[in-house]
Scaffold this motif. Structure first.
Motif, PDB file in Angstrom:
ATOM      1  N   GLU A 193      12.696   5.271  -0.021  1.00 47.94           N
ATOM      2  CA  GLU A 193      13.674   4.234   0.309  1.00 47.94           C
ATOM      3  C   GLU A 193      15.058   4.841   0.557  1.00 47.94           C
ATOM      4  O   GLU A 193      15.744   4.480   1.509  1.00 47.94           O
ATOM      5  CB  GLU A 193      13.749   3.194  -0.812  1.00 47.94           C
TER       6      GLU A 193
ATOM      7  N   LEU B  88       7.336  10.360  -0.743  1.00 45.37           N
ATOM      8  CA  LEU B  88       6.867   9.811  -2.025  1.00 45.37           C
ATOM      9  C   LEU B  88       7.645   8.526  -2.302  1.00 45.37           C
ATOM     10  O   LEU B  88       8.856   8.463  -2.036  1.00 45.37           O
ATOM     11  CB  LEU B  88       7.076  10.826  -3.156  1.00 45.37           C
ATOM     12  N   PRO B  89       6.982   7.492  -2.815  1.00 48.20           N
ATOM     13  CA  PRO B  89       7.635   6.192  -2.978  1.00 48.20           C
ATOM     14  C   PRO B  89       8.980   6.248  -3.701  1.00 48.20           C
ATOM     15  O   PRO B  89       9.901   5.513  -3.348  1.00 48.20           O
ATOM     16  CB  PRO B  89       6.615   5.386  -3.785  1.00 48.20           C
ATOM     17  N   GLU B  90       9.110   7.151  -4.673  1.00 50.17           N
ATOM     18  CA  GLU B  90      10.371   7.158  -5.444  1.00 50.17           C
ATOM     19  C   GLU B  90      11.562   7.679  -4.644  1.00 50.17           C
ATOM     20  O   GLU B  90      12.698   7.440  -5.012  1.00 50.17           O
ATOM     21  CB  GLU B  90      10.214   7.933  -6.766  1.00 50.17           C
ATOM     22  N   VAL B  91      11.304   8.402  -3.527  1.00 53.92           N
ATOM     23  CA  VAL B  91      12.435   8.891  -2.725  1.00 53.92           C
ATOM     24  C   VAL B  91      12.535   8.226  -1.350  1.00 53.92           C
ATOM     25  O   VAL B  91      13.596   8.202  -0.731  1.00 53.92           O
ATOM     26  CB  VAL B  91      12.369  10.434  -2.481  1.00 53.92           C
TER      27      VAL B  91
ATOM     28  N   PRO C 138       7.249   4.700   2.717  1.00 52.28           N
ATOM     29  CA  PRO C 138       6.660   5.286   1.512  1.00 52.28           C
ATOM     30  C   PRO C 138       5.151   5.528   1.644  1.00 52.28           C
ATOM     31  O   PRO C 138       4.452   4.758   2.311  1.00 52.28           O
ATOM     32  CB  PRO C 138       6.952   4.252   0.428  1.00 52.28           C
TER      33      PRO C 138
ATOM     34  N   THR D  69      -2.122   8.472 -11.312  1.00 52.53           N
ATOM     35  CA  THR D  69      -0.684   8.452 -11.598  1.00 52.53           C
ATOM     36  C   THR D  69       0.059   9.345 -10.612  1.00 52.53           C
ATOM     37  O   THR D  69       1.243   9.177 -10.359  1.00 52.53           O
ATOM     38  CB  THR D  69      -0.385   8.917 -13.045  1.00 52.53           C
ATOM     39  N   GLU D  70      -0.667  10.343 -10.046  1.00 50.57           N
ATOM     40  CA  GLU D  70      -0.059  11.204  -9.031  1.00 50.57           C
ATOM     41  C   GLU D  70      -0.816  11.036  -7.722  1.00 50.57           C
ATOM     42  O   GLU D  70      -1.943  10.549  -7.714  1.00 50.57           O
ATOM     43  CB  GLU D  70      -0.148  12.662  -9.472  1.00 50.57           C
TER      44      GLU D  70
END
Ligand code: HEC
Ligand code: HEC
Length: 174
Positions: free
Chosen positions: A101, A96-99, A107, A123-124
């Motif tokens: 990196e 998932l993009p938020e993790v 991502p 949004t998801e």
């Protein structure tokens, strides 16, 4: 002088003779398979063993992509990850993009956060993307029976290692 008809007949004959020469080597029907065993008998067939990567995620080397915006294949070990359930999807845990990196993973791209039916940004992540291995698969290290001569051409340098399907999806569509 030769008439037009004779000329055509003569050249047709020429083609026939030439193609006859080209296929002078003949094969028996049993030999037509790519495997070097009798096409009609499975008795002596020994399948090559499957050899998936056992290199842990974070230590593997990504595979070359097949072509622009092809889904990248999984280069790392997926042991225990593909028992995907409604409650648990290990892949999103790292991709998932938020993790992504933080763990050095590629991502999940914008196209996976988009509803192709309603053409709306989500949004998801889209549920249609939940089952990652429907499109991204681990690769077994085996020799191909036929060499693949295909060479992809990328329109931009970034395309070799990143996808941008959502930006290019409607190119040429009016
Ligand atoms: C522990 C974190 C982690 C988990 C869990 C994980 N990955 Fe990865 N993945 C990575 C990392 C890091 C890379 C980059 C290569 C490397 O360093 O091993 C990668 C690479 C990839 C790539 C290649 C990307 C590219 O740019 O070529 C794909 C596809 C992929 N993973 C899919 C998956 C799928 C599908 C799952 C679930 C079955 C999964 N990954 C689970 C961390 C993870
Ligand atoms: C229906 C097929 C499909 C499913 C299911 C799917 N993907 Fe993809 N994926 C693709 C395709 C096609 C691309 C390349 C084009 C694009 O950007 O959409 C891609 C690209 C990617 C990339 C590369 C992004 C980049 O910038 O290069 C990653 C990472 C990825 N997917 C991870 C996942 C993970 C993790 C899942 C499961 C949670 C998943 N995908 C589910 C088809 C799929």
């Amino acid at each position: 002088m030769m008439s037009r008809k004779t000329l055509i007949l003569a050249s047709l004959l020429g083609i026939l003779v030439a193609s006859g020469c080209a296929v002078s080597q003949s094969y028996k029907e049993e030999e037509l398979g790519l495997r070097k065993v009798d096409l009609y008998s499975e008795k002596t067939v020994v399948a090559e063993s499957t050899a998936y990567s056992s290199v842990a995620a974070g230590e593997s080397k990504v595979f070359e992509r097949s072509f622009e915006n092809a889904p990248p294949m999984i280069p790392h070990d997926v042991e225990g990850m593909l028992d995907m359930t409604k409650e648990s999807n290990a892949c999103t845990g790292c991709h998932l993009p938020e993790v992504a990196e933080a763990v050095n993973a590629t991502p999940i791209p914008k196209s996976h956060f988009f509803d192709m039916r309603t053409q709306k940004v989500l949004t998801e992540m889209s549920q249609a993307r939940y089952n990652c291995n429907a499109c991204h698969a681990p690769q077994s290290n085996n020799q191909p029976l036929v060499k693949n001569e295909f060479e992809p051409e990328y329109r931009s340098k970034e395309g070799v290692a990143r996808s941008n399907l959502l930006d290019t999806l409607n190119e040429g569509v009016k």
